[in-house]
Write a protein that holds these residues in place. Structure first.
Motif, PDB file in Angstrom:
ATOM      1  N   LEU A  32      -7.342 -11.470 -45.613  1.00  0.00           N
ATOM      2  CA  LEU A  32      -6.751 -11.759 -46.921  1.00  0.00           C
ATOM      3  C   LEU A  32      -5.884 -10.606 -47.430  1.00  0.00           C
ATOM      4  O   LEU A  32      -4.846 -10.830 -48.055  1.00  0.00           O
ATOM      5  CB  LEU A  32      -7.853 -12.091 -47.927  1.00  0.00           C
ATOM      6  CG  LEU A  32      -8.576 -13.410 -47.670  1.00  0.00           C
ATOM      7  CD1 LEU A  32      -9.724 -13.583 -48.654  1.00  0.00           C
ATOM      8  CD2 LEU A  32      -7.613 -14.575 -47.754  1.00  0.00           C
ATOM      9  N   THR A  33      -6.284  -9.378 -47.141  1.00  0.00           N
ATOM     10  CA  THR A  33      -5.470  -8.228 -47.536  1.00  0.00           C
ATOM     11  C   THR A  33      -4.140  -8.230 -46.799  1.00  0.00           C
ATOM     12  O   THR A  33      -3.090  -7.961 -47.398  1.00  0.00           O
ATOM     13  CB  THR A  33      -6.231  -6.915 -47.255  1.00  0.00           C
ATOM     14  OG1 THR A  33      -7.473  -6.946 -47.954  1.00  0.00           O
ATOM     15  CG2 THR A  33      -5.426  -5.713 -47.689  1.00  0.00           C
ATOM     16  N   GLY A  34      -4.163  -8.546 -45.528  1.00  0.00           N
ATOM     17  CA  GLY A  34      -2.916  -8.659 -44.771  1.00  0.00           C
ATOM     18  C   GLY A  34      -2.001  -9.727 -45.335  1.00  0.00           C
ATOM     19  O   GLY A  34      -0.786  -9.544 -45.428  1.00  0.00           O
ATOM     20  N   LEU A  35      -2.579 -10.858 -45.736  1.00  0.00           N
ATOM     21  CA  LEU A  35      -1.764 -11.926 -46.327  1.00  0.00           C
ATOM     22  C   LEU A  35      -1.212 -11.539 -47.695  1.00  0.00           C
ATOM     23  O   LEU A  35      -0.080 -11.898 -48.034  1.00  0.00           O
ATOM     24  CB  LEU A  35      -2.585 -13.209 -46.430  1.00  0.00           C
ATOM     25  CG  LEU A  35      -2.916 -13.908 -45.118  1.00  0.00           C
ATOM     26  CD1 LEU A  35      -3.702 -15.188 -45.389  1.00  0.00           C
ATOM     27  CD2 LEU A  35      -1.665 -14.207 -44.321  1.00  0.00           C
ATOM     28  N   ILE A  36      -1.985 -10.816 -48.473  1.00  0.00           N
ATOM     29  CA  ILE A  36      -1.506 -10.375 -49.785  1.00  0.00           C
ATOM     30  C   ILE A  36      -0.330  -9.416 -49.631  1.00  0.00           C
ATOM     31  O   ILE A  36       0.677  -9.531 -50.351  1.00  0.00           O
ATOM     32  CB  ILE A  36      -2.658  -9.732 -50.593  1.00  0.00           C
ATOM     33  CG1 ILE A  36      -3.629 -10.811 -51.059  1.00  0.00           C
ATOM     34  CG2 ILE A  36      -2.132  -8.937 -51.776  1.00  0.00           C
ATOM     35  CD1 ILE A  36      -4.900 -10.286 -51.661  1.00  0.00           C
ATOM     36  N   PHE A  37      -0.429  -8.493 -48.688  1.00  0.00           N
ATOM     37  CA  PHE A  37       0.688  -7.569 -48.475  1.00  0.00           C
ATOM     38  C   PHE A  37       1.886  -8.286 -47.861  1.00  0.00           C
ATOM     39  O   PHE A  37       3.027  -7.914 -48.131  1.00  0.00           O
ATOM     40  CB  PHE A  37       0.251  -6.372 -47.635  1.00  0.00           C
ATOM     41  CG  PHE A  37      -0.414  -5.303 -48.447  1.00  0.00           C
ATOM     42  CD1 PHE A  37       0.340  -4.402 -49.167  1.00  0.00           C
ATOM     43  CD2 PHE A  37      -1.785  -5.218 -48.510  1.00  0.00           C
ATOM     44  CE1 PHE A  37      -0.249  -3.426 -49.933  1.00  0.00           C
ATOM     45  CE2 PHE A  37      -2.406  -4.241 -49.275  1.00  0.00           C
ATOM     46  CZ  PHE A  37      -1.624  -3.342 -49.988  1.00  0.00           C
ATOM     47  N   ALA A  38       1.648  -9.316 -47.058  1.00  0.00           N
ATOM     48  CA  ALA A  38       2.760 -10.116 -46.533  1.00  0.00           C
ATOM     49  C   ALA A  38       3.462 -10.842 -47.679  1.00  0.00           C
ATOM     50  O   ALA A  38       4.696 -10.939 -47.699  1.00  0.00           O
ATOM     51  CB  ALA A  38       2.259 -11.109 -45.489  1.00  0.00           C
ATOM     52  N   PHE A  39       2.695 -11.338 -48.648  1.00  0.00           N
ATOM     53  CA  PHE A  39       3.293 -11.995 -49.811  1.00  0.00           C
ATOM     54  C   PHE A  39       4.102 -11.001 -50.643  1.00  0.00           C
ATOM     55  O   PHE A  39       5.194 -11.328 -51.116  1.00  0.00           O
ATOM     56  CB  PHE A  39       2.202 -12.644 -50.668  1.00  0.00           C
ATOM     57  CG  PHE A  39       2.727 -13.361 -51.872  1.00  0.00           C
ATOM     58  CD1 PHE A  39       3.484 -14.507 -51.739  1.00  0.00           C
ATOM     59  CD2 PHE A  39       2.471 -12.876 -53.138  1.00  0.00           C
ATOM     60  CE1 PHE A  39       3.977 -15.172 -52.842  1.00  0.00           C
ATOM     61  CE2 PHE A  39       2.956 -13.528 -54.250  1.00  0.00           C
ATOM     62  CZ  PHE A  39       3.708 -14.687 -54.104  1.00  0.00           C
ATOM     63  N   ALA A  40       3.586  -9.793 -50.804  1.00  0.00           N
ATOM     64  CA  ALA A  40       4.339  -8.763 -51.531  1.00  0.00           C
ATOM     65  C   ALA A  40       5.633  -8.429 -50.807  1.00  0.00           C
ATOM     66  O   ALA A  40       6.685  -8.234 -51.438  1.00  0.00           O
ATOM     67  CB  ALA A  40       3.487  -7.503 -51.696  1.00  0.00           C
ATOM     68  N   LEU A  41       5.594  -8.394 -49.486  1.00  0.00           N
ATOM     69  CA  LEU A  41       6.810  -8.137 -48.707  1.00  0.00           C
ATOM     70  C   LEU A  41       7.803  -9.291 -48.829  1.00  0.00           C
ATOM     71  O   LEU A  41       9.014  -9.070 -48.847  1.00  0.00           O
ATOM     72  CB  LEU A  41       6.447  -7.894 -47.238  1.00  0.00           C
ATOM     73  CG  LEU A  41       5.810  -6.549 -46.934  1.00  0.00           C
ATOM     74  CD1 LEU A  41       5.172  -6.565 -45.560  1.00  0.00           C
ATOM     75  CD2 LEU A  41       6.841  -5.453 -47.049  1.00  0.00           C
ATOM     76  N   ILE A  42       7.298 -10.508 -48.913  1.00  0.00           N
ATOM     77  CA  ILE A  42       8.186 -11.663 -49.122  1.00  0.00           C
ATOM     78  C   ILE A  42       8.900 -11.538 -50.461  1.00  0.00           C
ATOM     79  O   ILE A  42      10.111 -11.762 -50.559  1.00  0.00           O
ATOM     80  CB  ILE A  42       7.389 -12.978 -49.035  1.00  0.00           C
ATOM     81  CG1 ILE A  42       6.974 -13.248 -47.592  1.00  0.00           C
ATOM     82  CG2 ILE A  42       8.200 -14.158 -49.574  1.00  0.00           C
ATOM     83  CD1 ILE A  42       5.991 -14.392 -47.434  1.00  0.00           C
ATOM     84  N   LEU A  43       8.169 -11.160 -51.494  1.00  0.00           N
ATOM     85  CA  LEU A  43       8.787 -10.998 -52.810  1.00  0.00           C
ATOM     86  C   LEU A  43       9.821  -9.872 -52.801  1.00  0.00           C
ATOM     87  O   LEU A  43      10.880  -9.993 -53.426  1.00  0.00           O
ATOM     88  CB  LEU A  43       7.715 -10.734 -53.863  1.00  0.00           C
ATOM     89  CG  LEU A  43       6.769 -11.894 -54.144  1.00  0.00           C
ATOM     90  CD1 LEU A  43       5.724 -11.487 -55.168  1.00  0.00           C
ATOM     91  CD2 LEU A  43       7.519 -13.115 -54.624  1.00  0.00           C
ATOM     92  N   GLN A  44       9.548  -8.782 -52.110  1.00  0.00           N
ATOM     93  CA  GLN A  44      10.528  -7.699 -52.010  1.00  0.00           C
ATOM     94  C   GLN A  44      11.753  -8.137 -51.220  1.00  0.00           C
ATOM     95  O   GLN A  44      12.879  -7.763 -51.552  1.00  0.00           O
ATOM     96  CB  GLN A  44       9.899  -6.477 -51.339  1.00  0.00           C
ATOM     97  CG  GLN A  44       8.921  -5.763 -52.205  1.00  0.00           C
ATOM     98  CD  GLN A  44       8.267  -4.608 -51.463  1.00  0.00           C
ATOM     99  OE1 GLN A  44       8.444  -4.439 -50.270  1.00  0.00           O
ATOM    100  NE2 GLN A  44       7.489  -3.829 -52.196  1.00  0.00           N
ATOM    101  N   GLY A  45      11.533  -8.924 -50.173  1.00  0.00           N
ATOM    102  CA  GLY A  45      12.654  -9.414 -49.373  1.00  0.00           C
ATOM    103  C   GLY A  45      13.548 -10.355 -50.147  1.00  0.00           C
ATOM    104  O   GLY A  45      14.777 -10.298 -50.023  1.00  0.00           O
ATOM    105  N   VAL A  46      12.955 -11.204 -50.960  1.00  0.00           N
ATOM    106  CA  VAL A  46      13.752 -12.115 -51.786  1.00  0.00           C
ATOM    107  C   VAL A  46      14.567 -11.327 -52.806  1.00  0.00           C
ATOM    108  O   VAL A  46      15.739 -11.624 -53.050  1.00  0.00           O
ATOM    109  CB  VAL A  46      12.835 -13.159 -52.475  1.00  0.00           C
ATOM    110  CG1 VAL A  46      13.569 -13.925 -53.547  1.00  0.00           C
ATOM    111  CG2 VAL A  46      12.264 -14.115 -51.452  1.00  0.00           C
ATOM    112  N   GLY A  47      13.962 -10.290 -53.366  1.00  0.00           N
ATOM    113  CA  GLY A  47      14.697  -9.454 -54.320  1.00  0.00           C
ATOM    114  C   GLY A  47      15.866  -8.733 -53.681  1.00  0.00           C
ATOM    115  O   GLY A  47      16.955  -8.662 -54.250  1.00  0.00           O
ATOM    116  N   SER A  48      15.668  -8.209 -52.489  1.00  0.00           N
ATOM    117  CA  SER A  48      16.769  -7.516 -51.828  1.00  0.00           C
ATOM    118  C   SER A  48      17.807  -8.485 -51.291  1.00  0.00           C
ATOM    119  O   SER A  48      18.948  -8.125 -51.073  1.00  0.00           O
ATOM    120  CB  SER A  48      16.236  -6.629 -50.710  1.00  0.00           C
ATOM    121  OG  SER A  48      15.632  -7.407 -49.703  1.00  0.00           O
TER     122      SER A  48
END
Length: 102
Positions: free
Chosen positions: A78-94
């Protein structure tokens, strides 16, 4: 192998996120100068690596393991998935904001 797989999502995914945060501060200057999108490409690679680390920790789970081991595997997944979701949000922003406007 089982011990390292158990902690993959807890260790690797946050480390990937931290590296991506630092690259997010440096790569926009290269993106603007070259008219390329290295930030988005780096973020996509980081997302795949974070999901991979979550799946590695999920594969370390065995039904005959102790309850503590099962908890650590699930927590790591679950921690890996949470950080993957955070990376998705950063990728969308960039992806949405032009590198030269940052």
């Amino acid at each position: 192998m089982m011990t390292t797989a158990r902690y993959a999502g807890l260790v690797i995914a946050p480390a990937i996120w931290a590296v991506n945060m630092q690259l997010g501060l440096v790569l926009p200057y290269a993106d603007c100068g070259n008219k390329m999108s290295l930030t988005v490409l780096g973020c996509m690679v980081a997302i795949l690596l974070a999901i991979g680390s979550a799946l590695i920790s999920r594969s370390g789970r065995a039904s005959t393991s102790a309850r503590t081991t099962l908890f650590l595997c699930d927590l790591s997944f679950l921690t890996g998935l949470i950080f993957a979701f955070a990376l998705i949000l950063q990728g969308v922003g960039s992806w949405l904001i032009d590198a030269c406007q940052r």
